[in-house]
Design an enzyme around this catalytic site. Structure first.
Site, short mmCIF file in Angstrom:
data_model
loop_
_atom_site.label_atom_id
_atom_site.label_comp_id
_atom_site.label_asym_id
_atom_site.label_seq_id
_atom_site.Cartn_x
_atom_site.Cartn_y
_atom_site.Cartn_z
N SER A 180 0.85 -1.20 0.00
CA SER A 180 0.00 0.00 0.00
C SER A 180 0.88 1.24 0.00
O SER A 180 2.00 1.21 0.54
CB SER A 180 -0.86 0.00 1.27
OG SER A 180 -1.48 1.25 1.45
N TYR A 222 -1.67 -1.32 10.62
CA TYR A 222 -1.87 -1.61 9.19
C TYR A 222 -0.66 -1.09 8.39
O TYR A 222 -0.08 -1.82 7.59
CB TYR A 222 -3.16 -0.93 8.70
CG TYR A 222 -3.38 -1.05 7.21
CD1 TYR A 222 -3.97 -2.19 6.68
CD2 TYR A 222 -3.00 -0.04 6.32
CE1 TYR A 222 -4.17 -2.32 5.30
CE2 TYR A 222 -3.20 -0.15 4.96
CZ TYR A 222 -3.78 -1.30 4.46
OH TYR A 222 -3.96 -1.43 3.10
N1 LIG Z 1 -8.69 -0.34 -0.38
C1 LIG Z 1 -7.59 0.36 -0.29
O1 LIG Z 1 -7.64 1.60 -0.12
C2 LIG Z 1 -6.25 -0.31 -0.40
C3 LIG Z 1 -5.13 0.50 -0.63
C4 LIG Z 1 -3.88 -0.11 -0.72
C5 LIG Z 1 -3.75 -1.47 -0.53
N2 LIG Z 1 -4.86 -2.23 -0.30
C6 LIG Z 1 -4.67 -3.66 -0.07
O2 LIG Z 1 -5.36 -4.40 -1.05
C7 LIG Z 1 -5.64 -5.70 -0.53
C8 LIG Z 1 -7.09 -6.04 -0.85
O3 LIG Z 1 -7.94 -5.17 -0.12
P1 LIG Z 1 -9.27 -4.52 -0.73
O4 LIG Z 1 -9.09 -3.06 -0.69
O5 LIG Z 1 -9.61 -5.17 -1.99
O6 LIG Z 1 -10.34 -4.84 0.43
P2 LIG Z 1 -11.37 -6.03 0.60
O7 LIG Z 1 -12.38 -6.00 -0.49
O8 LIG Z 1 -11.86 -5.94 2.00
O9 LIG Z 1 -10.48 -7.33 0.39
C9 LIG Z 1 -9.80 -7.98 1.44
C10 LIG Z 1 -10.04 -9.48 1.28
O10 LIG Z 1 -9.23 -10.19 2.22
C11 LIG Z 1 -10.01 -11.24 2.75
N3 LIG Z 1 -9.50 -11.57 4.08
C12 LIG Z 1 -9.37 -10.74 5.13
N4 LIG Z 1 -8.93 -11.40 6.20
C13 LIG Z 1 -8.79 -12.69 5.83
C14 LIG Z 1 -8.38 -13.87 6.51
N5 LIG Z 1 -8.06 -13.87 7.83
N6 LIG Z 1 -8.34 -15.03 5.82
C15 LIG Z 1 -8.68 -15.07 4.51
N7 LIG Z 1 -9.08 -13.98 3.81
C16 LIG Z 1 -9.13 -12.81 4.47
C17 LIG Z 1 -11.44 -10.69 2.79
O11 LIG Z 1 -12.42 -11.72 2.75
P3 LIG Z 1 -13.12 -12.29 4.10
O12 LIG Z 1 -13.40 -11.12 4.98
O13 LIG Z 1 -14.34 -12.99 3.59
O14 LIG Z 1 -12.12 -13.23 4.70
C18 LIG Z 1 -11.50 -9.87 1.53
O15 LIG Z 1 -11.97 -10.63 0.45
C19 LIG Z 1 -5.34 -5.65 0.97
O16 LIG Z 1 -4.10 -6.25 1.23
C20 LIG Z 1 -5.25 -4.15 1.24
O17 LIG Z 1 -4.42 -3.87 2.33
C21 LIG Z 1 -6.11 -1.69 -0.24
#
Ligand SMILES: NC(=O)c1ccc[n+]([C@@H]2O[C@H](COP(=O)([O-])OP(=O)(O)OC[C@H]3O[C@@H](n4cnc5c(N)ncnc54)[C@H](OP(=O)(O)O)[C@@H]3O)[C@@H](O)[C@H]2O)c1
Length: 260
Positions: free
Chosen positions: A139, A152
């Protein structure tokens, strides 16, 4: 690297960035396995992409990581790409001490430890493949932290550092180590925290992240900063204090916190 005809595991692939990556990998004729904890999200993803393979697991649990890797290598032995994408984000105020710190999921277990552990489980397998990759989703907040989500940000900075070491260790193998560095993305990562704190900037669409990811993968660009992270990476080296202020002001409602 070649972005077709691979077998890919995307952790957290049922929603957000992971789901967009899954769509694009499927469109390019890859076999895609996704995992996550919520069965309903996995089935919704399966309705959108009937070709994908879904696997329910909690990556906080050590034995469930091992079972996931066994499932992949036994049932899909051609597996050659791991996308460490699953993540959670929490606001933690250290003035509230241990109560706040333990009031939720462990970001260290999910965002950092699971990625490192899955890497340890897959690397001996991947080095036997003619081409393989580990894609770590970090990130922009791993470069410049947002103070209200301190753990985080630390996990993302840690995963960035780990990616560098791993890339160095594996440089004479068939395994490439990519780091995908998104900016703020409009997903459910924060479970509504952005709305609660009155944050207006919801970020870019996850489709943009996947599009830039594929451009980077195709060009063997090992660090793939997306959107404004390109500016953040350079700017934060030149004027770190300014960027720290900017990120914390941009995201935090100034009336709710010391966003100076
Ligand atoms: N959104 C942003 O602003 C942003 C910015 C930079 C980087 N990122 C990174 O991008 C990645 C994806 O995030 P996103 O933004 O797409 O959010 P998201 O839609 O909430 O995706 C996160 C996914 O991780 C899964 N997850 C969480 N805890 C888990 C566990 N203990 N075991 C298995 N699966 C798990 C969740 O599914 P379940 O809850 O069903 O397990 C969900 O499908 C993350 O690493 C995040 O840090 C996001």
């Amino acid at each position: 690297m070649k972005t077709t005809d691979n077998t890919v595991l995307i952790t957290g692939g049922a929603t957000g960035i992971g789901l967009e990556l899954a769509k694009d990998f499927v469109a390019k004729n890859n076999t895609v396995i996704i995992c996550g904890r919520r069965a309903e999200k996995l089935s919704e993803a399966k309705k959108i992409l009937p070709q994908i393979i879904t696997y329910q697991c909690n990556l906080s649990e050590l034995h469930q990581r091992r079972e996931l890797v066994e499932f992949c290598t036994q049932n899909h032995p051609s597996i050659n790409i791991l996308v460490n994408n699953a993540g959670v984000q929490r606001e933690i105020n250290f003035l509230n001490g241990e109560a706040d710190y333990f009031n939720g999921e462990s970001e260290i277990a999910i965002n950092l430890e699971a990625c490192i552990h899955l890497t340890a489980l897959f690397v001996p397998y991947f080095v036997q493949r003619s081409e393989a990759a580990i894609i770590n989703v970090t990130s922009g907040l791993g470069i410049v932290p947002l103070s209200i989500t301190p753990v985080y940000c630390a996990t993302k900075a840690g995963l960035h550092s780990f990616s560098i070491s791993l890339r160095y260790q594996l440089k004479h193998t068939s395994v490439k180590v990519f780091e995908l560095i998104p900016p703020i993305v409009d997903t459910e990562l924060d479970r509504g925290a952005r709305d609660r704190r009155g944050q207006k900037d919801k970020g870019v669409k996850p489709e943009i992240v996947s599009k830039e990811a594929f451009e980077g993968l195709t060009n063997d660009q090992l660090e793939i900063p997306v959107g404004m992270v390109k500016i953040l990476k350079i700017g934060s080296r030149i004027t770190p204090e300014l960027f720290l202020k900017m990120i914390n002001k941009k995201v935090v409602n100034p009336s709710a916190s010391d966003g100076k």
